[in-house]
Design a protein around this motif. Structure first.
Motif, mmCIF file in Angstrom:
data_model
loop_
_atom_site.group_PDB
_atom_site.id
_atom_site.type_symbol
_atom_site.label_atom_id
_atom_site.label_comp_id
_atom_site.label_asym_id
_atom_site.label_seq_id
_atom_site.Cartn_x
_atom_site.Cartn_y
_atom_site.Cartn_z
ATOM 1 N N THR A 1 0.804 -1.211 0.000
ATOM 2 C CA THR A 1 0.000 0.000 0.000
ATOM 3 C C THR A 1 0.849 1.278 0.000
ATOM 4 O O THR A 1 0.318 2.365 -0.010
ATOM 5 C CB THR A 1 -0.952 0.028 1.217
ATOM 6 O OG1 THR A 1 -0.153 -0.209 2.380
ATOM 7 C CG2 THR A 1 -2.016 -1.035 1.114
ATOM 8 N N THR B 1 2.718 4.286 -1.359
ATOM 9 C CA THR B 1 2.682 5.032 -2.622
ATOM 10 C C THR B 1 3.763 6.106 -2.586
ATOM 11 O O THR B 1 3.810 6.916 -1.662
ATOM 12 C CB THR B 1 1.297 5.679 -2.839
ATOM 13 O OG1 THR B 1 0.331 4.640 -2.903
ATOM 14 C CG2 THR B 1 1.253 6.481 -4.133
ATOM 15 N N THR C 1 3.693 1.362 -5.049
ATOM 16 C CA THR C 1 3.065 2.033 -6.190
ATOM 17 C C THR C 1 3.861 3.301 -6.465
ATOM 18 O O THR C 1 3.989 4.162 -5.588
ATOM 19 C CB THR C 1 1.595 2.409 -5.857
ATOM 20 O OG1 THR C 1 0.919 1.215 -5.495
ATOM 21 C CG2 THR C 1 0.903 3.069 -7.038
ATOM 22 N N LYS D 1 4.375 6.747 -8.506
ATOM 23 C CA LYS D 1 3.764 7.759 -9.374
ATOM 24 C C LYS D 1 4.903 8.529 -10.010
ATOM 25 O O LYS D 1 5.680 9.169 -9.307
ATOM 26 C CB LYS D 1 2.873 8.698 -8.566
ATOM 27 C CG LYS D 1 1.617 8.004 -8.056
ATOM 28 C CD LYS D 1 0.751 8.984 -7.299
ATOM 29 C CE LYS D 1 -0.503 8.312 -6.796
ATOM 30 N NZ LYS D 1 -1.516 8.128 -7.830
ATOM 31 N N GLN E 1 -1.938 14.684 -3.353
ATOM 32 C CA GLN E 1 -2.479 13.312 -3.423
ATOM 33 C C GLN E 1 -2.218 12.527 -2.139
ATOM 34 O O GLN E 1 -2.659 11.403 -2.001
ATOM 35 C CB GLN E 1 -1.837 12.560 -4.586
ATOM 36 C CG GLN E 1 -2.259 13.069 -5.965
ATOM 37 C CD GLN E 1 -1.331 12.532 -7.039
ATOM 38 O OE1 GLN E 1 -1.133 11.334 -7.168
ATOM 39 N NE2 GLN E 1 -0.741 13.423 -7.809
ATOM 40 N N VAL F 1 0.744 11.242 -0.948
ATOM 41 C CA VAL F 1 1.649 10.082 -1.094
ATOM 42 C C VAL F 1 2.389 9.831 0.229
ATOM 43 O O VAL F 1 2.451 10.702 1.097
ATOM 44 C CB VAL F 1 2.682 10.312 -2.240
ATOM 45 C CG1 VAL F 1 1.992 10.423 -3.589
ATOM 46 C CG2 VAL F 1 3.548 11.532 -1.959
ATOM 47 N N ASP F 2 2.969 8.636 0.348
ATOM 48 C CA ASP F 2 3.688 8.284 1.583
ATOM 49 C C ASP F 2 5.100 8.866 1.608
ATOM 50 O O ASP F 2 5.677 9.057 2.676
ATOM 51 C CB ASP F 2 3.787 6.762 1.715
ATOM 52 C CG ASP F 2 2.407 6.141 1.796
ATOM 53 O OD1 ASP F 2 1.693 6.459 2.745
ATOM 54 O OD2 ASP F 2 2.040 5.382 0.881
#
Ligand code: AHR
Length: 320
Positions: free
Chosen positions: A25, A27, A57, A59, A80, A82-83
């Motif tokens: 999970t 990102t 994931t 980007k 967004q 993101v992590d």
């Protein structure tokens, strides 16, 4: 005994599931500079592979060489949620504001392959080579190779304002320091591209009376060196012999040129910056383990003595 075994198996499966879910999970946004060089293309490929291997994931945003596009992309990643964010910063200055925005949202940022002039608390870590050292190794190689012979050097710099351009210049000057027979007679940016490298080398050759007096070209990356080799050939001179060629990156094309005797030496820069970056990020997200501010990658000198054809064969399918 049997019950204990079942409990242990369930616990192991749960732990395994939990770690794979958290990895899956994750990102991460990646703001890449563009695709100016073979090395950069390989870095993009390797980053995507490393993310996939870890179930991250990714980007991806290509900035087409423009800092404003990178800043826009980073703001987009922040919006967004993101992590984490990876950035290969095109130039060294102008990052403070956007990095503060990421910090306010508690999004760790990792720099890839280039440094920036900003307070260190604005990013988690930087995964880069020692770019001053790369230039120094290139300079020392040349000094050893020419010995006491007079040597006029022309220099193809990387992107103006980028940390590798600043540092590889500085390092090369350190490498030739004390060798008064070696002089940098011309130095100009070729923007890390093959086309610009060729164009600028043509102008150097013209300005230096057809190039006969040029003893060596030092290019801040291999792509510019490949462009320069073409310009030298078109001027009726022999690259690698009439004009020595030394550069940085170690892309497959330079080994092909070395195998033909048209290039002399290259300092290797690994395209795998993402592997150490993801390792540091995963440890940080799991246990809040702060990595060192600089994760240094290795630099290795290759010359014509290192079986360039073999190195070419080993590197050619790696995404360059
Ligand atoms: O920052 C690394 C440099 O950027 C590489 O040496 C060059 O090829 C690239 O474009």
């Amino acid at each position: 005994m049997k019950r204990a075994l079942v409990a242990a198996t369930i616990a192991a499966l749960t732990a395994c599931l939990a770690s794979s879910v958290s990895a899956k999970t994750l990102t991460v946004g990646f703001s890449q500079i563009g695709s100016e060089s073979g090395w950069r293309a390989a870095e993009t490929t390797v980053t995507k592979q490393q993310a996939e291997k870890r179930g991250i994931t990714l980007k991806f945003a290509d900035a087409q060489q423009k800092q404003e596009n990178q800043i826009k992309a980073i703001r987009g990643f922040i919006a967004q949620g993101v992590d984490a964010i990876l950035v290969a910063p095109v130039v060294a200055t102008g990052w403070d504001a956007v990095l503060k925005e990421a910090k306010e949202e508690k999004i760790p940022v990792i720099l890839l392959d280039r440094e920036i002039d900003a307070p260190k608390d604005l990013y988690l870590t930087a995964v880069t080579s020692d770019t001053v050292y790369e230039g120094k190794v290139a300079g020392e190689w040349l000094a050893k190779d020419v010995g006491s012979k007079d040597c006029k050097v022309v220099e193809l710099q990387g992107t103006t304002g980028s940390s590798p351009a600043i540092n590889r210049k500085k390092g090369f000057e350190q490498g030739i320091a004390g060798h008064t027979n070696i002089k940098i007679v011309r130095s100009q940016t070729g923007d890390f591209t093959r086309t610009k490298g060729k164009e600028v080398m043509e102008s150097f050759i013209k300005a230096e009376g057809g190039g006969k007096d040029i003893c060596a070209v030092y290019a801040h990356n291999d792509d510019m060196a490949v462009g320069a080799i073409q310009a030298i050939k078109e001027a009726g001179l022999k690259p690698g012999t009439d004009i020595k060629v030394v550069s940085v990156d170690s892309i497959p094309d330079i080994f092909q040129a070395m195998a033909k005797g048209e290039a002399n030496a290259t300092v290797e820069l690994t395209p795998n910056m993402a592997g150490p970056a993801f390792d540091a990020l995963e440890a940080y997200l799991k246990d809040k383990k702060e990595p060192p501010k600089w994760i240094q990658t290795e630099s290795k000198l290759y010359t014509q003595a290192d079986d360039p054809q073999k190195v070419y064969e080993a590197k050619k399918g790696l995404g360059y």
